[in-house]
Write an enzyme that holds these catalytic residues in place. Sequence first.
Site, PDB file in Angstrom:
ATOM      1  N   ASP A 531       0.836  -1.191   0.000  1.00  6.78           N
ATOM      2  CA  ASP A 531       0.000   0.000   0.000  1.00  6.78           C
ATOM      3  C   ASP A 531       0.872   1.242   0.000  1.00  6.78           C
ATOM      4  O   ASP A 531       2.085   1.187   0.231  1.00  6.78           O
ATOM      5  CB  ASP A 531      -0.953  -0.021   1.206  1.00  6.78           C
ATOM      6  CG  ASP A 531      -0.217  -0.143   2.527  1.00  6.78           C
ATOM      7  OD1 ASP A 531       0.584   0.759   2.839  1.00  6.78           O
ATOM      8  OD2 ASP A 531      -0.438  -1.135   3.258  1.00  6.78           O
ATOM      9  N   GLU A 611      21.995 -22.230 -18.638  1.00  3.83           N
ATOM     10  CA  GLU A 611      21.095 -21.337 -17.900  1.00  3.83           C
ATOM     11  C   GLU A 611      21.874 -20.241 -17.181  1.00  3.83           C
ATOM     12  O   GLU A 611      21.437 -19.097 -17.114  1.00  3.83           O
ATOM     13  CB  GLU A 611      20.259 -22.143 -16.885  1.00  3.83           C
ATOM     14  CG  GLU A 611      19.148 -22.945 -17.532  1.00  3.83           C
ATOM     15  CD  GLU A 611      18.463 -23.894 -16.551  1.00  3.83           C
ATOM     16  OE1 GLU A 611      17.276 -24.179 -16.738  1.00  3.83           O
ATOM     17  OE2 GLU A 611      19.132 -24.353 -15.587  1.00  3.83           O
TER      18      GLU A 611
END
Length: 725
Positions: A531, A611
């Site tokens: 928030d 990777e």
Amino acid sequence: MAIGFRQEGRIFTLDTKHTSYRMKVDEYGFLLHLYYGGRVYGNMDYLLTCYDRGFSGNPWDVGNDRTYSLDVLPQEYPVMGVGDFRNSALIVRNADGSDCCDLRYIGHEIKQGKYGLPGLPAVYADAGEAETLEITLGDKVSGMCVTLLYGVLEEADIITRSVVLENRGVNNVTVEKAASACLDFVTGSFDMLSFYGRHTMERNLQREELRHGTYAIGSRRGTSSHQYNPAVILADRNTTEDAGGCYGMVFVYSGNFLFEAERDQYDQTRLLMGMQSDLFHYPLEQGEKLVVPETILCYSDQGLGALSARFHDCIREHLCRGKFRDAPRPVLLNSWEAAYFTFDGQTLLKLAKSTAALGIDMIVMDDGWFGKREDDNSGLGDWQVNEKKLGCTLRELIEQINGEGVKFGIWIEPEMVSEDSELYRQHPDWALRIPGREPVRGRNQLVLDFSRADVRDYIFEQICSILDQGKIEYVKWDMNRSIADVFSGETEQGKVTYQYVLGVYDFLERLLQKYPDILLEGCSGGGGRFDAGMLYYTPQIWCSDNTDALDRLRIQYGTSFFYPASAVGSHVSAVPNHQTGRSVSLHTRGVVAMAGAFGYELDPEKLTAEEREAVREQIRQYRSREELIRRGRYYRLSDPFTAAYTAWMFVSKDGSRALLSVVMLEMHGNMTVSYVKLKGLDAASVYRDTESGRRYYGADLMEAGLPMPVELKAYPAYQIELIRE
Ligand code: GLA
């Protein structure tokens, strides 16, 4: 002048670059709302209509005028008990038990600069960027004094509202409900956009027609919570991403809240954003004040995209603070999904070594490094390093990690206590508990009473003694349960939920003051306290405990309506994903995580050599685009809930550089081609795709779109960087 007062008609005018807000003090001293929307020039009081409406009462002092009713008139701060039967912004219980407060205009002041709020987060601005209006209203009988605060950020197109309630009477009163913003609309039919969710699936967009009755969302969980985000949009029914009128309301607060939208019997609409009225009865003694947290308001007549962009700028530049408001964020590797509770110093050092080889800036030691903490059933509250587990002191560990050229960050959860902890054995009364009752457990832990200064002081000292043990450059502040047992051994009951949040803010503020160079990341089981209040203290927040790339597309989409990408902690994790079991390519995971503050949440040792090379390349790319992602204008290009692909874009503010990201969501035989329409480019300029070298006019890409490849892959993702020639 952003704020004006026209003596004739007693009209307040609040104007930003593209929006206007009007209010009026009428002949009886009531403060009526007149207008909020696109830029206008008049007083707008011609919008008021008065008819005799049966069963809508009339204030005593209007005499026989049955056409004047607060039940129908648009108001700025409606109160219970004076003949407005819609939802109230304020309910005050008087000493005699009555629920009434008759607020009339007393005076006002216009000031340069933006007001601040004691102990609470609030939008800030440089002196020349904002003006403040303070309107004082009072109830003669009880002595309640209500100061409505308006902050106007003209260039930013932002208006903020907050309220200070003060008991200037002789008797005690109790505030039963208090909103900081009310918006009344005399006309219009609207859709309500809200963002619901749950742990690991936060901020799903719901768009519904606002019908007669009240639509309410909120939190009684002690935090803003995963369940509903404290931010909403009211949009015209035909408003889209790119066109139409819409209003946003963002509550700058991290605790219980209540949002109500009411369509009344006369087809008028009222929006209220403020404190949750449940678990809240705030006694105000003579002279005592209550500050209602701020609501940020914004209006756009150019659809949801423009509304989001204004909120992003406001939050990033006028709410986030400190060094990391503007500084690049480190690429970090968090130990949680790599090791959970099972690690020692060597594990971390190994992680640091492989991290260094990949070019990652920082390693974060997540949960499990303190007290007795081998799982989540014990140890919270005992903020002493478990040196036995680490095999060394914290300082030694940090030095070794730093020696690898890697920075060090740490996880804490200061608001919590485990029953199985030294702290709880010594201070059982420090946990929030209702006397005579067994507490509700959440993740097998209790919540410390952060409304109490002594409790906070103790934990603050403990945390500081950790942070002083070495070069700690990042802190992840977690909060892993909802608050159920609202009762304090010291704080007056009815004030606890609010004082708790103020306590958290006080702690965070002290931490920031003492350690201005530490990057704070908020977290509450991922995005359970995502928030605007937290963003005042922590410029980034772990967006969700769900790191699955496809779920993240939706979570990040919902988050993007209000919160800038700079605030969104987002990491590449291992596959199969730990929350969904789904496997998505490393490339797609990277593209999705690059919509925020980028990092990793995996053990690099488990990656293949190929990777690892791809990760190195991801980091190189992210770094070259970090500023564009953090500060560029963000565009949503599709809705992941309905479209065959999710696409979004960042465009630098000067339009010279853009990054398009696309993830294909649907796979079928003999696939049709998806054409993604771009946004925000200079129509007449030529842009070069930095990888293919192809050139396109901005207009062409925006009008006709760009065809995406058809590939035999699961959820392929594309990232295209465009440079203006
Ligand atoms: C919460 C956080 C996770 C992790 C764990 C540790 O769930 O959201 O990222 O830190 O706590 O217990």
